[in-house]
Design a protein around this motif. Structure first.
Motif: not given
Length: 371
Positions: A272-299
């Motif tokens: 955690p970085l104080p004041g920061a936001l964490t952003v992640n790419i989802g499956d729809f964006i990976q598919i629409m970008s034809n794999g240019e962007y990657q959705s990533v597993e997280h837990r």
């Protein structure tokens, strides 16, 4: 502790998992209620098979890597914007996760949002119970594990869920008063950040800045306020199982860690970085970008800290599409040299894929990948 858990779990030879899950659900007390009650061993239906637990996974965990940090301070500077576009493009392609600083949301809004969600979850479960339900796709819902009845093992978290858009009627009046003002403010500010990020991601693909918005990515927004209370046997369960998201997720978290991102064969702690936001790419964006962007597993790991982990998210998913409309790689990104990596799919197919089992992996991406 593990031995104690086995003893607790096996003391009743007539263990009925479905009955226990039903009783827990109907109690409406959530895992926060269990934690507050002072239990020393968790119910058996929260226990995960050893091979699926983080400390037993074949992939290693590292503390040497960290997800990229993007500074949005000069977002609207013609001199600096190309560099920011390249940074977000690289982060979305190689990590699928990044943190952003100087995003424009006042620190008071961030602090108030976290405080109000903690205050909601800290209420006696009798008060929260009036919001407890299992409904999808609309309204306000407080629950524990939205996949409780379709997963093989439950996870140690509770959630307040609000569908901010689209809603046929204003949803604000149904949000618990203890956090209503803060949820609405967070949605307003986080949506502005998401829109700016969508523009950067679109430009990173060589498309018009408004392309993702035009596709409907700002039309469906889901708010989630998670609470991961202290777990007395954090080595036997998880906070949230490994999964990917659908659209673009903007996350605010307090200083209690636990979020991990899969990077190659390693699980990387998101500090955690104080004041920061964490952003992640989802499956729809990976598919629409034809794999240019990657959705990533997280837990999220089960919380061994006495202080609750609080996280607040806004999911920016696609909205305004007909059931017959197909999602797939954007035609503008395809060529003879770069053929489609994925087939098209419809919203009902995605929903069937998502709700056919518990939270788990990159389900829709695997289903539509062309071989």
């Amino acid at each position: 502790m593990a031995t104690e858990a086995v003893n607790c779990a096996t003391s009743d030879s007539h263990y009925d998992r479905l009955k226990e899950v039903k009783e827990f659900d109907e109690s409406k007390m959530g895992v926060k209620g269990l934690s507050d009650s002072g239990i020393t061993c968790i119910p058996r239906f929260f226990m995960h098979p050893p091979e699926t637990l983080p400390q037993h996974n074949s992939t290693s965990t590292t503390n040497t890597s960290s997800i990229p940090v993007l500074d949005l301070a000069n977002l609207h500077s013609s001199a600096h914007r190309p560099g920011i576009i390249q940074q977000i493009k690289d982060a979305a392609a190689t990590w699928g996760f990044f943190q952003v600083i100087n995003h424009g949301i006042p620190s008071s809004v961030l602090d108030d949002t976290l405080r109000s969600i903690k205050a909601f979850h800290d209420q006696p479960h009798e008060i929260k119970a009036k919001h407890y339900r299992r409904q999808e796709h609309h309204g306000v819902m407080y629950t524990s594990n939205n996949d409780l009845h379709r997963s093989n093992a439950a996870s140690w978290h509770d959630s307040l869920q609000v569908y901010m858009a689209p809603e046929e009627k204003k949803v604000e009046d149904d949000i618990p008063e203890i956090c209503r003002k803060e949820v609405v403010a967070w949605d307003f500010h986080a949506s502005k950040v998401a829109e700016a990020l969508f523009e950067l991601l679109s430009e990173g693909l060589g498309l018009e800045a408004g392309k993702f918005k035009e596709l409907g990515f700002m039309k469906a927004r889901l708010f989630l306020g998670h609470c991961y209370p202290y777990c007395p046997q954090s080595d036997l369960t998880v906070g949230i199982k490994s999964h990917t998201d659908a659209g673009l997720t903007v996350l605010l978290q307090n200083q209690v860690g636990g979020l991990q991102v899969k990077h190659g064969s390693e699980w990387v702690d998101v500090k955690p970085l104080p004041g920061a936001l964490t952003v992640n790419i989802g499956d729809f964006i990976q598919i629409m970008s034809n794999g240019e962007y990657q959705s990533v597993e997280h837990r999220v790991l089960a919380n061994s800290s006495k202080e609750a982990r609080i996280s607040v998210l806004i999911f920016n998913n696609v909205g305004g599409w007909k059931e017959s409309d197909e999602f797939g790689p954007l035609p503008e990104l395809l060529s003879a040299e770069k053929p489609a990596l994925y087939r098209g799919f419809t919203v009902p197919e995605f929903l069937q894929s998502f709700f056919s089992k518990g939270l788990d992996g990159k389900n829709i991406v695997e289903r539509v990948t062309l071989h």
